[in-house]
Design an enzyme around this catalytic site. Structure first.
Site, short mmCIF file in Angstrom:
data_model
loop_
_atom_site.label_atom_id
_atom_site.label_comp_id
_atom_site.label_asym_id
_atom_site.label_seq_id
_atom_site.Cartn_x
_atom_site.Cartn_y
_atom_site.Cartn_z
N SER A 49 0.82 -1.21 0.00
CA SER A 49 0.00 0.00 0.00
C SER A 49 0.85 1.25 0.00
O SER A 49 1.95 1.29 0.57
CB SER A 49 -0.90 0.01 1.24
N TYR A 97 -2.14 0.42 9.95
CA TYR A 97 -2.31 -0.25 8.66
C TYR A 97 -1.07 -0.06 7.80
O TYR A 97 -0.53 -1.02 7.23
CB TYR A 97 -3.55 0.29 7.94
N LYS A 111 -17.10 -1.14 -0.08
CA LYS A 111 -16.10 -0.70 0.89
C LYS A 111 -16.67 0.39 1.81
O LYS A 111 -15.99 0.90 2.69
CB LYS A 111 -14.86 -0.15 0.17
#
Length: 336
Positions: free
Chosen positions: A138, A160, A199
């Site tokens: 990411s 994250y 999402k």
């Protein structure tokens, strides 16, 4: 559209997180282009459980897989038993998309367990089966470092982002220890496109602004949104990167973006043009401190070692996506 010369027909393909946004697009890509391939989707699917921030713990949704003909296994990455169920197969390719991907979840334990601990299991499975492994990293690994964001210069600023940074370090170690394995990590920037709706709050601003406009309202943007820019990348370019990552010139971790950052204002304006509206824009103060104002993927190594070249400008991506935005508004929002 086929992005390279690999024939996936007759191959067995695992897609973890296959009921999610990118995973489900991969599943249909293989089904449509390689009908003789065997595709296995592994996904936790959503429950009613939520994190402390109010967002769902899992975004996988059955509606993303309507029309899919392969195997579907409901399983949790944190369950050794569920992972073991995959040993019944002999995978040629593994696309590891499953993760807690919400940047505003601060429960470090659950993020590290789900994203990092399970990655060892996936790597070991790929090693035992001699499978090509392509996994989702990411752009969150970069934190708020100045643009352009370059692989090897990371500074994660939330759990994250750190979990994906840790995955990259583990992957590099495996690449060194097992040089015969094919392992590629893909650092996704701001992906938008088909099958992202479920999402929820973490879906792209493209669909969120689109649905605001379709409800008859001006899109709501932070003040100064003409100066807040992101590297928005269309889902079809992300699929291209995944396919090309199956035959890299070199193992590694690569950025997946366009290297052409665009503003949130651009998105709102393109959507109004496509939808034939002229509602103007409603601005409100940005509530976030330390908000990132600019992202731009350095894709030089992605071009060199994957042969990845983005093909979709923002205008073209939104134009192709607009019918799905309208359909989802009618079926999920207006009648939701």
């Amino acid at each position: 559209m086929k992005y390279n010369d690999i024939d996936f027909n007759g191959k067995t393909i695992l897609i973890t997180g296959g009921a999610g946004f990118i995973g489900s697009n991969l599943a249909f890509y293989f089904q449509e282009n390689f009908p003789q391939s065997s595709i296995v989707v592994f996904d936790k699917f959503r429950s009613e459980e939520k994190f402390s921030n109010g967002n769902l713990k899992s975004f996988g949704h059955y509606k993303n897989l309507i029309g899919f003909h392969g195997d579907v296994i409901c399983g949790d990455l944190n369950s050794k038993e569920d992972i073991k169920a995959l040993e019944a197969y002999d995978f040629d390719y593994i696309f590891h998309e499953a993760a807690i991907s919400d940047t505003r979840v601060y429960d470090q334990e659950i993020i590290m367990q789900t994203n990092v601990n399970s990655f060892y299991d996936i790597l070991e499975m790929a090693r035992r089966m001699n499978a090509v492994l392509v996994y989702a990293s990411s752009a969150a690994t970069y934190g708020s470092l100045p643009s352009p964001q370059t692989v090897g210069k990371e500074h994660p600023e939330n759990p994250y982002g750190f979990s994906k940074y840790a995955m990259d370090q583990i992957a590099y170690r495996y690449m060194n220890i097992y040089p015969d394995m094919t392992i590629v990590g893909l650092k996704y920037f701001n992906v938008y496109g088909a099958r992202e709706f479920f999402k929820d709050k973490t879906a792209s601003t493209v669909i969120q602004f689109g649905h605001q406009i379709l409800s008859g309202k001006a899109p709501r943007l932070f003040e100064g949104s003409d100066k807040i820019v992101r590297d928005f990348v269309y889902i079809k370019d992300v699929i291209q990167a995944n396919i090309k990552a199956c035959a890299p010139k070199k193992n590694g971790v690569y950025n997946v973006g366009t290297s052409k950052p665009r503003s949130f204002q651009d998105i709102a304006d393109i959507l109004q043009k496509e939808l034939g509206t002229d509602y103007g824009t409603e601005y409100f103060p940005n509530p976030f401190t330390g908000y990132q104002m600019h992202t731009q993927a350095d894709i030089s190594t992605s071009k060199e070692y994957l042969g990845y070249t983005p093909e979709w400008e923002l205008e073209a991506g939104i134009k192709e996506y607009i019918d799905e935005i309208k359909t989802l508004y009618k079926t999920e929002v207006a009648h939701g």
